[in-house]
Write a protein that holds these residues in place. Structure first.
Motif, short mmCIF file in Angstrom:
data_model
loop_
_atom_site.label_atom_id
_atom_site.label_comp_id
_atom_site.label_asym_id
_atom_site.label_seq_id
_atom_site.Cartn_x
_atom_site.Cartn_y
_atom_site.Cartn_z
N PHE A 157 -5.32 4.68 -1.61
CA PHE A 157 -4.05 5.39 -1.52
C PHE A 157 -3.98 6.15 -0.20
O PHE A 157 -4.96 6.74 0.24
CB PHE A 157 -3.89 6.38 -2.67
CG PHE A 157 -3.63 5.74 -4.00
CD1 PHE A 157 -2.53 4.93 -4.19
CD2 PHE A 157 -4.50 5.94 -5.06
CE1 PHE A 157 -2.29 4.34 -5.42
CE2 PHE A 157 -4.27 5.36 -6.29
CZ PHE A 157 -3.16 4.55 -6.47
N ASN B 240 0.83 -1.20 0.00
CA ASN B 240 0.00 0.00 0.00
C ASN B 240 0.87 1.25 0.00
O ASN B 240 0.61 2.20 -0.74
CB ASN B 240 -0.94 0.00 1.21
CG ASN B 240 -1.93 1.14 1.17
OD1 ASN B 240 -1.55 2.29 1.03
ND2 ASN B 240 -3.19 0.81 1.34
N SER C 166 -4.10 -0.98 -10.72
CA SER C 166 -3.63 -1.40 -9.39
C SER C 166 -4.78 -1.85 -8.49
O SER C 166 -4.54 -2.40 -7.43
CB SER C 166 -2.84 -0.28 -8.72
OG SER C 166 -3.67 0.85 -8.51
N GLN D 234 1.61 6.77 -6.72
CA GLN D 234 0.50 7.71 -6.91
C GLN D 234 0.97 9.14 -6.66
O GLN D 234 0.69 10.05 -7.42
CB GLN D 234 -0.65 7.34 -5.98
CG GLN D 234 -1.71 8.40 -5.79
CD GLN D 234 -2.68 8.50 -6.93
OE1 GLN D 234 -2.68 7.66 -7.82
NE2 GLN D 234 -3.49 9.52 -6.92
N LYS E 167 -4.44 3.77 -11.43
CA LYS E 167 -5.49 3.49 -10.44
C LYS E 167 -6.33 2.30 -10.86
O LYS E 167 -6.63 1.42 -10.06
CB LYS E 167 -6.37 4.72 -10.24
CG LYS E 167 -5.71 5.83 -9.47
CD LYS E 167 -6.57 7.07 -9.50
CE LYS E 167 -7.02 7.43 -8.14
NZ LYS E 167 -7.80 8.68 -8.11
N LEU F 255 2.53 1.59 -3.49
CA LEU F 255 1.57 2.07 -4.49
C LEU F 255 1.21 3.53 -4.24
O LEU F 255 1.05 4.32 -5.19
CB LEU F 255 0.31 1.20 -4.49
CG LEU F 255 0.51 -0.23 -4.99
CD1 LEU F 255 -0.73 -1.07 -4.70
CD2 LEU F 255 0.84 -0.26 -6.47
N SER F 256 1.11 3.90 -2.99
CA SER F 256 0.81 5.30 -2.65
C SER F 256 1.97 6.22 -3.06
O SER F 256 1.75 7.36 -3.47
CB SER F 256 0.51 5.43 -1.16
OG SER F 256 -0.65 4.71 -0.83
N GLU G 183 -7.24 0.09 -7.07
CA GLU G 183 -7.57 1.00 -5.99
C GLU G 183 -9.06 0.88 -5.66
O GLU G 183 -9.88 0.71 -6.55
CB GLU G 183 -7.24 2.45 -6.36
CG GLU G 183 -7.45 3.38 -5.18
CD GLU G 183 -7.72 4.81 -5.55
OE1 GLU G 183 -7.57 5.65 -4.67
OE2 GLU G 183 -8.11 5.08 -6.69
#
Length: 163
Positions: free
Chosen positions: A98, A64, A90, A71, A87, A67-68, A92
């Protein structure tokens, strides 16, 4: 007739030079991709009677955070079209949400300013500098904040006109 084609070519060249045409192409590709993904999802749902969200496993906190960070990088570079595809790809909302910039900075312990100027600059929530870069700087993998600020200011203005 030939004047029309010369005028069209001139307009296309100007739009390419300004990055407008590239951004339009990127947006069109993203929309086509998202529509295709949506259609594939509709087809798979229609063919599977037992398709439900309980089969989607949530991701762990480390992934997480990663991925954040991606982003946040896409936000800082103003790669909105790329971000919309990221988005969707992945997962989301289905698998995770995120983290906010503030939460990411807290998770990565970037809010702890020791008093020296570079630490204070790292701990600010300046949205021009990606948190990933701040983290790399904190750990000595990137050296000068001024160079980083300049690099990302230029990269964001360039990507804003070329995506």
């Amino acid at each position: 007739m030939e004047e029309d084609s010369e005028f069209r070519d001139l307009i296309i060249k100007k739009l390419e030079n300004n990055g407008v045409l590239l951004k339009m192409k990127a947006a069109l590709r993203a929309q086509i991709y998202l529509l295709d993904k949506e259609n594939a999802s509709d087809d798979s749902q229609a063919s599977s009677i037992t398709n439900n969200d309980s089969s989607i496993e949530p991701i762990d906190n480390t992934l997480n955070v990663a991925l954040s960070l991606v982003q946040d990088l896409l936000d800082c570079l103003k790669l909105d079209v790329t971000k919309s595809i990221f988005k969707a790809e992945s997962g989301e909302h289905a698998k995770y949400t995120f983290q906010t910039r503030t939460d990411l900075m807290e998770t990565l312990q970037l809010n702890d300013a020791s008093g020296d100027e570079s630490d204070q600059m790292l701990s600010t929530n300046d949205s021009k500098v990606p948190i990933l870069v701040k983290y790399l700087m904190k750990n000595g993998l990137v050296s000068k904040l001024d160079d980083v600020n300049d690099t990302f200011a230029v990269a964001a203005s360039t990507s804003n006109s070329t995506e």
